[in-house]
Scaffold this motif. Sequence first.
Motif, PDB file in Angstrom:
ATOM      1  N   ASN A 312       0.829  -1.214   0.000  1.00 26.48           N
ATOM      2  CA  ASN A 312       0.000   0.000   0.000  1.00 26.48           C
ATOM      3  C   ASN A 312       0.860   1.258   0.000  1.00 26.48           C
ATOM      4  O   ASN A 312       0.678   2.146  -0.822  1.00 26.48           O
ATOM      5  N   LEU A 313       1.807   1.329   0.928  1.00 27.64           N
ATOM      6  CA  LEU A 313       2.566   2.572   1.067  1.00 27.64           C
ATOM      7  C   LEU A 313       3.550   2.783  -0.082  1.00 27.64           C
ATOM      8  O   LEU A 313       3.940   3.908  -0.358  1.00 27.64           O
ATOM      9  N   PHE A 314       3.929   1.698  -0.754  1.00 19.36           N
ATOM     10  CA  PHE A 314       4.850   1.835  -1.886  1.00 19.36           C
ATOM     11  C   PHE A 314       4.124   1.860  -3.228  1.00 19.36           C
ATOM     12  O   PHE A 314       4.732   1.715  -4.276  1.00 19.36           O
ATOM     13  N   THR A 315       2.807   2.070  -3.195  1.00 19.06           N
ATOM     14  CA  THR A 315       2.065   2.310  -4.432  1.00 19.06           C
ATOM     15  C   THR A 315       2.341   3.737  -4.871  1.00 19.06           C
ATOM     16  O   THR A 315       2.388   4.638  -4.042  1.00 19.06           O
ATOM     17  N   ASP A 316       2.506   3.949  -6.172  1.00 17.51           N
ATOM     18  CA  ASP A 316       2.736   5.300  -6.674  1.00 17.51           C
ATOM     19  C   ASP A 316       1.461   6.124  -6.487  1.00 17.51           C
ATOM     20  O   ASP A 316       0.432   5.812  -7.077  1.00 17.51           O
ATOM     21  N   PRO A 317       1.503   7.183  -5.650  1.00 14.89           N
ATOM     22  CA  PRO A 317       0.271   7.933  -5.391  1.00 14.89           C
ATOM     23  C   PRO A 317      -0.270   8.646  -6.627  1.00 14.89           C
ATOM     24  O   PRO A 317      -1.438   9.019  -6.653  1.00 14.89           O
ATOM     25  N   GLN A 318       0.568   8.836  -7.622  1.00 14.83           N
ATOM     26  CA  GLN A 318       0.069   9.494  -8.831  1.00 14.83           C
ATOM     27  C   GLN A 318      -0.691   8.520  -9.735  1.00 14.83           C
ATOM     28  O   GLN A 318      -1.358   8.911 -10.660  1.00 14.83           O
ATOM     29  N   LYS A 319      -0.497   7.235  -9.495  1.00 13.49           N
ATOM     30  CA  LYS A 319      -1.125   6.255 -10.391  1.00 13.49           C
ATOM     31  C   LYS A 319      -1.876   5.210  -9.589  1.00 13.49           C
ATOM     32  O   LYS A 319      -1.300   4.204  -9.194  1.00 13.49           O
ATOM     33  N   PRO A 320      -3.153   5.431  -9.300  1.00 14.35           N
ATOM     34  CA  PRO A 320      -3.891   4.372  -8.621  1.00 14.35           C
ATOM     35  C   PRO A 320      -3.885   3.122  -9.501  1.00 14.35           C
ATOM     36  O   PRO A 320      -3.922   3.219 -10.730  1.00 14.35           O
ATOM     37  N   ILE A 321      -3.783   1.973  -8.857  1.00 18.25           N
ATOM     38  CA  ILE A 321      -3.738   0.750  -9.644  1.00 18.25           C
ATOM     39  C   ILE A 321      -5.129   0.490 -10.200  1.00 18.25           C
ATOM     40  O   ILE A 321      -6.097   0.408  -9.454  1.00 18.25           O
ATOM     41  N   GLN A 322      -5.211   0.390 -11.507  1.00 23.11           N
ATOM     42  CA  GLN A 322      -6.506   0.207 -12.145  1.00 23.11           C
ATOM     43  C   GLN A 322      -6.577  -1.117 -12.879  1.00 23.11           C
ATOM     44  O   GLN A 322      -5.558  -1.678 -13.241  1.00 23.11           O
TER      45      GLN A 322
END
Lengths: 448, 316
Positions: A312-322
């Motif tokens: 979760n914390l290492f997800t790119d905040p600019q790109k929600p996983i879609q």
Amino acid sequence: MALTGLQIYKLLPASSTNPEVKAHANCKECGYPTCLAFAMKLAAKQADLSLCPYVEEESKRQLEESAAPPIRLITVAGSAKKLEVGNELVLHRHEKTFYHPPGLFVRVKDTQPDAAQVAKAVADYTVDYVGMSLSLDGVAVEAAGGDFGATVAAVKAACPFPLILMATDPATAEAGLKAAQGTTPLLWAASAENWQAMAQLAAQYKVPLAVLGPNGDLNALADLAEQVKNAGVEDLVLDPGTRDHASSLAAFTQLRRLALRKNERKVGYPLIAFAGDDITLAAQHIAKYAGFIVLDQFDPAMAYPLIVLRANLFTDPQKPIQVLPGVYEINHPGPSDPLMITTNFSITYFSVANEVESSGLPGWLLVADAEGMSVLTAWAAGKFDAERIAKTVKSTGIEQKINHKRLIIPGHVAVLLGEIEEELPGWEINVGPREAVDLPNYLKTRWG
Amino acid sequence: MPGIEVPKEKWSGKVREVTLGATAAEGGTRARTVTVGGETTLPFLKFEGEIPHPPAIAIEVRDQPPSDWPALLLQAWDGATQDVAEWAKAAEAAGADLVALRFNASEQLSAPYARQVLRRVLSATGLPLVVFGPGQADWDNEVLVAVAEEGKGERLVLGVCEEKNYRTIVAAALAHGHLVDARAPMDVNLSKQLNILIHDMGLPVERIIMDPTTGALGYGIEYGYSVMERLRIAALQGDSMTQLPMLVTPGEEAWRTKEARAAEGVPAAWGDYVKRAINWEVLTASTLIHSGADIVVLRHPESLRRVRAMINALIG
């Protein structure tokens, strides 16, 4: 730290004090009209320094050093898996993103008869989260008075992941390094007492070396790291020696700030944390700046939440996983099976899809393009309204695949019922449960 | 060799201190009050600023045992969930700082019923209260207005106070000396805008707690985490309408997830159910505390114990 265009300009031929170099000032050979224009392009990373054949060696060195990452990228490797940590650029994930998730390691001792079994359990552990197969990263083997070399060999044979060799006695450490040959373990640790011998071993066996400072004393740690580096070991990992929540948070925050904000090269390395069996301490280190986190036990009930938090914390905040909008078939549905709709935010999609899939019930899942938002967020933002829902039904060709006109909408958007009926004449709209977890029961009792 | 200098941020702003509850001397009946906020730095960075109050932990109790809570959670309270007054007492005995009373959306819920429940909880515990309606705007208004009147002077926190119903809730808080829980959907600007709207109605900023909404671990916690970090950084940089303590409900979010609800039919890699379920609530809460939460509303007594241990370890 990156140099500005003007700082770079001072290193180019136009600013040189050497007449031979200065003669090439603004020569345009690089393709830019002046040295200043070239400097600006370099600062913006839109040009490469190699375009200038006249730049002096010293300038080249300074420019290359400035381009080096503020936190060095460190690689460790087991027989079949490697881990890269470091190279982080921000203090807060919203500023850009966190790049390299910290490695989660489980510690075993060389006095522990089941060390190899634990290592195998670590290696075999995988868990599925939103379509990704996630795992732990390695095993830390600690010298505690047993046969260190034999334990390292057994762990290495049982687990193809990277190892951390924990031994402060150089002779013991060397036995571990020999046993680990063919892989690249992290050697822990060089301290004020043993650093010369440890540095020599790290250089000889070409492995990264952890530097252990006295509890929270960052000056002593920085000086020790500098000494080790000067002895020829460049791949370092820092252990500030803190083991509790408060002093770890202070030390790890200060080290990250020193590296990023002050460009302090002496501490520009990834950090290692020892969390014992305290899950909140391990979680703190995921959010706050560890490159390696060592746990004292392997327990799936602890590993799974930590692995998810890290994802979760290492997800790119600019790109929600879609996920891609469209029709998803679950459990081989036929024409009369239920039709549901949700949004294309990955967590939303997988929550719904996993529930239906594990229920064994067949169904059609329509995924609307809600710009990667969850149901409630998308609804609030106007990205999951009656019009979009109707468009998804009409544009995906689902009508050719089913023989009914019933659509289950998420309970959270029950208010859209009337509008959807207007947009989709002839359709019966059913309000499903709010939470995906209640879908199987809903399908069993309400669809028929 | 010259020493390295510990880098300190020179923050200009400060989070406002907000006090929940009122003692007899202050016009209420609470045995003690709880103050949150007052930070002049990011969570727990005592080397550069003040952390005058540790984050507070509220335990959620319901007027009736909720039908949608997993058995594990209900059993943890050992029968106390059968009676809201007993439940509130048990929460206090377990070490909660606050009791978060939440009304179920049930047939018996009405203004007179809500008054009676509130009275029973107020006499069962000396802790300050947060009171949540059933979560449907019309009903919330009816229940919370009655609660506000019944609990006059207690400095209750009334929630949730959202864009669609803030006028009613704020008017009730104004009239009877309460605070509001200003909830906006995980967005820095929406949070700030709601605080401004509430403040414009005349409620002093010291009576607003903001609730940026959150997601559970694995279900969007990273959005809540970053929104809270951004709000707190804005507050420390001097943006006055973000300088409010933050309340979040990790208990509610965590216990909605499959990880906390499903004992069977899940992958073996999820591990022991009881440990995993509690870890889910603990990590959701602990992570949000690290991003700036001043009040967390929890559900399980073991989570309370472990989150408290972490806070104590961080406060030192």
